[in-house]
Design a protein around this motif. Structure first.
Motif, PDB file in Angstrom:
ATOM      1  N   PRO A  78     116.764  -6.505  79.698  1.00 49.80           N
ATOM      2  CA  PRO A  78     115.757  -5.989  80.632  1.00 49.80           C
ATOM      3  C   PRO A  78     115.164  -4.655  80.181  1.00 49.80           C
ATOM      4  O   PRO A  78     115.885  -3.762  79.742  1.00 49.80           O
ATOM      5  N   ILE A  79     113.848  -4.553  80.277  1.00 44.72           N
ATOM      6  CA  ILE A  79     113.140  -3.302  79.974  1.00 44.72           C
ATOM      7  C   ILE A  79     112.914  -2.576  81.291  1.00 44.72           C
ATOM      8  O   ILE A  79     112.201  -3.070  82.169  1.00 44.72           O
TER       9      ILE A  79
ATOM     10  N   TYR B 201     109.814  -6.922  71.426  1.00 48.43           N
ATOM     11  CA  TYR B 201     110.365  -8.047  72.173  1.00 48.43           C
ATOM     12  C   TYR B 201     111.859  -7.794  72.391  1.00 48.43           C
ATOM     13  O   TYR B 201     112.549  -7.325  71.474  1.00 48.43           O
ATOM     14  N   SER B 202     112.334  -8.117  73.593  1.00 47.56           N
ATOM     15  CA  SER B 202     113.723  -7.801  73.929  1.00 47.56           C
ATOM     16  C   SER B 202     114.389  -8.918  74.716  1.00 47.56           C
ATOM     17  O   SER B 202     113.766  -9.554  75.581  1.00 47.56           O
TER      18      SER B 202
ATOM     19  N   ILE C 190     116.038  -0.092  77.415  1.00 50.91           N
ATOM     20  CA  ILE C 190     116.676  -1.352  77.807  1.00 50.91           C
ATOM     21  C   ILE C 190     118.059  -1.088  78.389  1.00 50.91           C
ATOM     22  O   ILE C 190     118.657  -0.030  78.147  1.00 50.91           O
TER      23      ILE C 190
ATOM     24  N   LYS D  26     108.978   1.916  79.812  1.00 54.61           N
ATOM     25  CA  LYS D  26     108.231   1.742  78.568  1.00 54.61           C
ATOM     26  C   LYS D  26     107.105   2.758  78.520  1.00 54.61           C
ATOM     27  O   LYS D  26     106.690   3.303  79.547  1.00 54.61           O
TER      28      LYS D  26
ATOM     29  N   GLU E 204     112.274 -13.050  77.004  1.00 58.06           N
ATOM     30  CA  GLU E 204     111.985 -12.833  78.427  1.00 58.06           C
ATOM     31  C   GLU E 204     111.265 -11.507  78.671  1.00 58.06           C
ATOM     32  O   GLU E 204     110.448 -11.387  79.585  1.00 58.06           O
ATOM     33  N   TYR E 205     111.571 -10.506  77.833  1.00 56.79           N
ATOM     34  CA  TYR E 205     110.997  -9.179  78.048  1.00 56.79           C
ATOM     35  C   TYR E 205     110.215  -8.743  76.807  1.00 56.79           C
ATOM     36  O   TYR E 205     110.648  -8.976  75.676  1.00 56.79           O
ATOM     37  N   LYS E 206     109.096  -8.094  77.043  1.00 59.32           N
ATOM     38  CA  LYS E 206     108.300  -7.601  75.916  1.00 59.32           C
ATOM     39  C   LYS E 206     107.367  -6.486  76.376  1.00 59.32           C
ATOM     40  O   LYS E 206     107.042  -6.361  77.556  1.00 59.32           O
ATOM     41  N   TYR E 207     106.967  -5.671  75.399  1.00 56.47           N
ATOM     42  CA  TYR E 207     105.983  -4.619  75.639  1.00 56.47           C
ATOM     43  C   TYR E 207     105.008  -4.627  74.465  1.00 56.47           C
ATOM     44  O   TYR E 207     105.399  -4.412  73.321  1.00 56.47           O
TER      45      TYR E 207
END
Length: 337
Positions: A174-175, A170-171, A195, A178, A152-155
């Motif tokens: 929640p991020i 990838y996480s 996170i 960043k 769901e979360y990525k940077y």
């Protein structure tokens, strides 16, 4: 030496040189590559030096010669230093509430066909999916069009806006923040995310320090390429030292929990590692087993790391050396705060 044959005298001479080289290597974590870049090259060979000196001990022991004392004493002097090479016990504690982190240099998913296999990208993605880590850090990442990871979360931070190559995190959590350290004059970089896991806010750094450009398909240390190789390594180590200082300055501003991981392009015997790992736990040393080799080279090189805070419990660590889809092997750990 009088009772030694000519061959044994020659062997002991070589033994002496390599034992002294190992002794000098114990100082490497405290010597900046900016001052003595040539010495920094020795850090790559420490695993080989430890193994060779151990073989010398065995050789003299079989022959019942007192010459075994030389390498024995030097290995004993650096016992804590040498323990970075191999771990015997390992640890495999299941903890569903723990945080699992994978780090993997994927070599751009074989974008330029270093390996004659069109399925490399798919193989890597399927492997990562099978391990289902909470956090996945990629180095030498390349944005794929077909294979995707369901996080769901990525940077993702590429080298340039119109480029598909860079670093990615990838996480499952929640991020909330960043950023990128934007290392200068290099294609390498360090990025980070913050996170939220339950009541904890955790900062996670993803490293890819200056590459050494060691080619797993060639004999880099052959006579033909030795001068160019040494010059390149010296320059790379100096750049790594500069990049490490940038990180250390950035790290000071964060007072919360953190994880530092990725491809350091250097070993645990180096000044680079010693600076970054200061006041942290190395998850391989805490829970790993075997050599922990992370780079596919002809002797054990551990240049990929996952480091955590001192008050963290490390539940497990794995290095997947059967994964031949990159020049690096993926590593996976599970920790509890």
């Amino acid at each position: 030496m009088k009772k030694l044959s000519i061959i044994d005298k020659f062997i002991y001479f070589i033994n002496t040189l390599l034992a002294l080289a190992l002794l000098v290597s114990y100082l490497l974590p405290y010597i900046s590559p900016e001052k003595f870049p040539f010495l920094a090259i020795l850090s790559l060979f420490v695993p080989a030096l430890i193994i060779i000196n151990s073989l010398f001990v065995l050789y003299w022991l079989i022959k019942l010669k007192k010459q075994l004392l030389l390498s024995t004493l030097i290995l004993a002097v650096g016992w804590s230093f040498n323990s970075s090479l191999i771990q015997f016990s390992g640890k495999e504690l299941s903890n569903k509430k723990g945080l699992s982190i994978m780090s993997y240099n994927v070599r751009m998913f074989n974008r330029w066909k270093w390996i004659d296999n069109d399925s490399i990208g798919k193989n890597i993605i399927n492997f990562v999916k099978s391990k289902d880590a909470d956090i996945v850090l990629f180095q030498e990442y390349y944005i794929l069009e077909k294979e995707k990871l369901d996080y769901e979360y990525k940077y993702i931070k590429t080298q340039k806006k119109d480029n598909k190559t860079g670093l990615a995190i990838y996480s499952k959590y929640p991020i909330i923040n960043k950023g990128s350290l934007n290392l200068e004059n290099t294609s390498n970089n360090i990025i980070f995310i913050d996170i939220v896991k339950e009541k904890d806010t955790v900062r996670i750094y993803n490293f890819h320090l200056q590459s050494l450009q060691l080619n797993t398909n060639e004999e880099n240390f052959g006579q033909e390429n030795s001068e160019k190789l040494i010059a390149r390594l010296k320059e790379s180590f100096k750049i790594q030292a500069e990049q490490t200082k940038v990180f250390l300055e950035h790290e000071k501003a964060w007072k919360g929990k953190k994880i530092v991981a990725g491809d350091f392009n250097n070993t645990s015997y180096s000044w680079i590692y010693n600076q970054i790992a200061n006041d942290k736990k190395d998850t391989f040393l805490e829970a790993g087993k075997g050599f922990g080799k992370t780079f596919n080279y002809w002797f054990p090189l551990r240049i990929d790391f996952i480091l955590t805070d001192r008050n963290t419990s490390v539940n497990s660590y794995q290095s997947f050396q059967k994964q031949q889809n990159s020049d690096h092997f993926p590593i996976l750990t599970n920790i509890s705060f």
